[in-house]
Design an enzyme around this catalytic site. Sequence first.
Site, PDB file in Angstrom:
ATOM      1  N   GLU A   1      -1.992  -5.502 -12.541  1.00 56.07           N
ATOM      2  CA  GLU A   1      -1.909  -6.534 -11.499  1.00 56.07           C
ATOM      3  C   GLU A   1      -3.257  -6.734 -10.818  1.00 56.07           C
ATOM      4  O   GLU A   1      -4.132  -5.867 -10.876  1.00 56.07           O
ATOM      5  CB  GLU A   1      -0.839  -6.185 -10.474  1.00 56.07           C
ATOM      6  CG  GLU A   1      -1.185  -5.002  -9.610  1.00 56.07           C
ATOM      7  CD  GLU A   1      -0.642  -5.133  -8.185  1.00 56.07           C
ATOM      8  OE1 GLU A   1      -0.922  -6.152  -7.530  1.00 56.07           O
ATOM      9  OE2 GLU A   1       0.045  -4.206  -7.737  1.00 56.07           O
TER      10      GLU A   1
ATOM     11  N   LYS B   1       5.288   2.753  -1.029  1.00 56.08           N
ATOM     12  CA  LYS B   1       4.672   3.381   0.143  1.00 56.08           C
ATOM     13  C   LYS B   1       5.695   3.604   1.226  1.00 56.08           C
ATOM     14  O   LYS B   1       6.654   2.836   1.374  1.00 56.08           O
ATOM     15  CB  LYS B   1       3.567   2.484   0.689  1.00 56.08           C
ATOM     16  CG  LYS B   1       2.332   2.538  -0.142  1.00 56.08           C
ATOM     17  CD  LYS B   1       1.097   2.316   0.727  1.00 56.08           C
ATOM     18  CE  LYS B   1      -0.146   2.532  -0.097  1.00 56.08           C
ATOM     19  NZ  LYS B   1      -0.535   1.323  -0.815  1.00 56.08           N
TER      20      LYS B   1
HETATM   21  N1  PSU Z   1       2.057  -1.768  -2.349  1.00 60.08           N
HETATM   22  C1  PSU Z   1       0.965  -1.004  -2.502  1.00 60.08           C
HETATM   23  N2  PSU Z   1      -0.206  -1.596  -2.861  1.00 60.08           N
HETATM   24  C2  PSU Z   1      -0.284  -2.947  -3.105  1.00 60.08           C
HETATM   25  C3  PSU Z   1       0.901  -3.736  -2.967  1.00 60.08           C
HETATM   26  C4  PSU Z   1       2.034  -3.109  -2.589  1.00 60.08           C
HETATM   27  O1  PSU Z   1       1.032   0.195  -2.304  1.00 60.08           O
HETATM   28  O2  PSU Z   1      -1.371  -3.456  -3.421  1.00 60.08           O
HETATM   29  C5  PSU Z   1       0.851  -5.206  -3.296  1.00 60.08           C
HETATM   30  C6  PSU Z   1       1.410  -5.436  -4.714  1.00 60.08           C
HETATM   31  O3  PSU Z   1       0.725  -6.520  -5.299  1.00 60.08           O
HETATM   32  C7  PSU Z   1       2.853  -5.824  -4.440  1.00 60.08           C
HETATM   33  C8  PSU Z   1       2.692  -6.634  -3.173  1.00 60.08           C
HETATM   34  O4  PSU Z   1       3.443  -6.569  -5.479  1.00 60.08           O
HETATM   35  O5  PSU Z   1       1.700  -5.927  -2.406  1.00 60.08           O
HETATM   36  C9  PSU Z   1       3.976  -6.762  -2.389  1.00 60.08           C
HETATM   37  O6  PSU Z   1       3.756  -7.591  -1.286  1.00 60.08           O
HETATM   38  P1  PSU Z   1       4.991  -8.196  -0.473  1.00 60.08           P
HETATM   39  O7  PSU Z   1       5.592  -7.031   0.249  1.00 60.08           O
HETATM   40  O8  PSU Z   1       4.394  -9.203   0.450  1.00 60.08           O
HETATM   41  O9  PSU Z   1       5.894  -8.818  -1.494  1.00 60.08           O
END
Ligand code: PSU
Length: 301
Positions: A23, A157
């Site tokens: 990603e 996380k």
């Molecule tokens: N969690 C992490 N590192 C990240 C992300 C999530 O520990 O970089 C990023 C990933 O790209 C994930 C996105 O798909 O954040 C999720 O964001 P949201 O909660 O806005 O959907």
Amino acid sequence: MTIEVAPEVADALAGGGPVVALESTIISHGLPRPDNLVVARRVEAAVRSAGAVPATVAIVGGAVRIGLDEHAMDTVANADDVAKVSVRDLATVVARRGHGAATVAATSHLAHRAGIRVFATGGLGGVHRGAATSFDESADLVTLGRTGITVVCAGVKSILDVGATLERLETLGVAVVGMGTDAFPGFYLRDTGFPVGTRVDSPEEVAAIMAARRALGTDDAALVVANPLPVADEMDRARHDALLAGGLAAADAAGVRGKDVTPFLLQWFHRESEGDSLRANVTIILRNADLAARIAVAALA
Ligand code: PSU
Ligand code: MN
């Protein structure tokens, strides 16, 4: 044509070779400059050393790219107008010829569409704390519920509601296995206190599950392989908990909402931990890239 598969990736896919999708939101919004570009290249190198072809997924000038050349990688890491793109945003960024970094959701969708079966990332998005009133749940979850790809990650996380995230994964039919562990990992920490139903101990075991899913027709949702940090690399728990409390309070005080919440908290951790969380983060991605490549190789056999 708006989907451009890099020649090396296209060759590997045509020949049935091992490919690992990566990603790009982690590069643009997850890691600070200038480390982000260095780490992105090291992650690709880790996939190669384990015998697979890396395919980092991003949108550059309106073109979806599966596999980035030097210029595209540099754009994702350093351009100031790179949007964080989930599945629903893909068409808008493409139509407007913008730059976009793909989340876990968008990467899963595009990689699966390109015929890639294994994907490595850091942490999944999930259910945010307070989601019962804010309704803030990452689109990663529903996308994984309808996309048959194997995703290697270090769990989610602890900025999230881990228990609720695991419940949603169950409801959505997403399988979760722990590599060498019975505990669902929490990214910086090896153990969130929640169990994973299934422990596996080798890439071959994951490949056997992938094959059984295909045979049974249960591969229309994702398989999550949760790969914890080694004991020596995890963060100090007390330090972690203090950082988390501070970050959540700061996000709330600053009125951060929606898609900005995750990047805000990641930056908070990186800044406030003086490099500790960054070190853990880099180790996580490199280890996940290596494991994903070994799974992709084992899945060919
Ligand atoms: N969690 C992490 N590192 C990240 C992300 C999530 O520990 O970089 C990023 C990933 O790209 C994930 C996105 O798909 O954040 C999720 O964001 P949201 O909660 O806005 O959907
Ligand atoms: Mn959200």
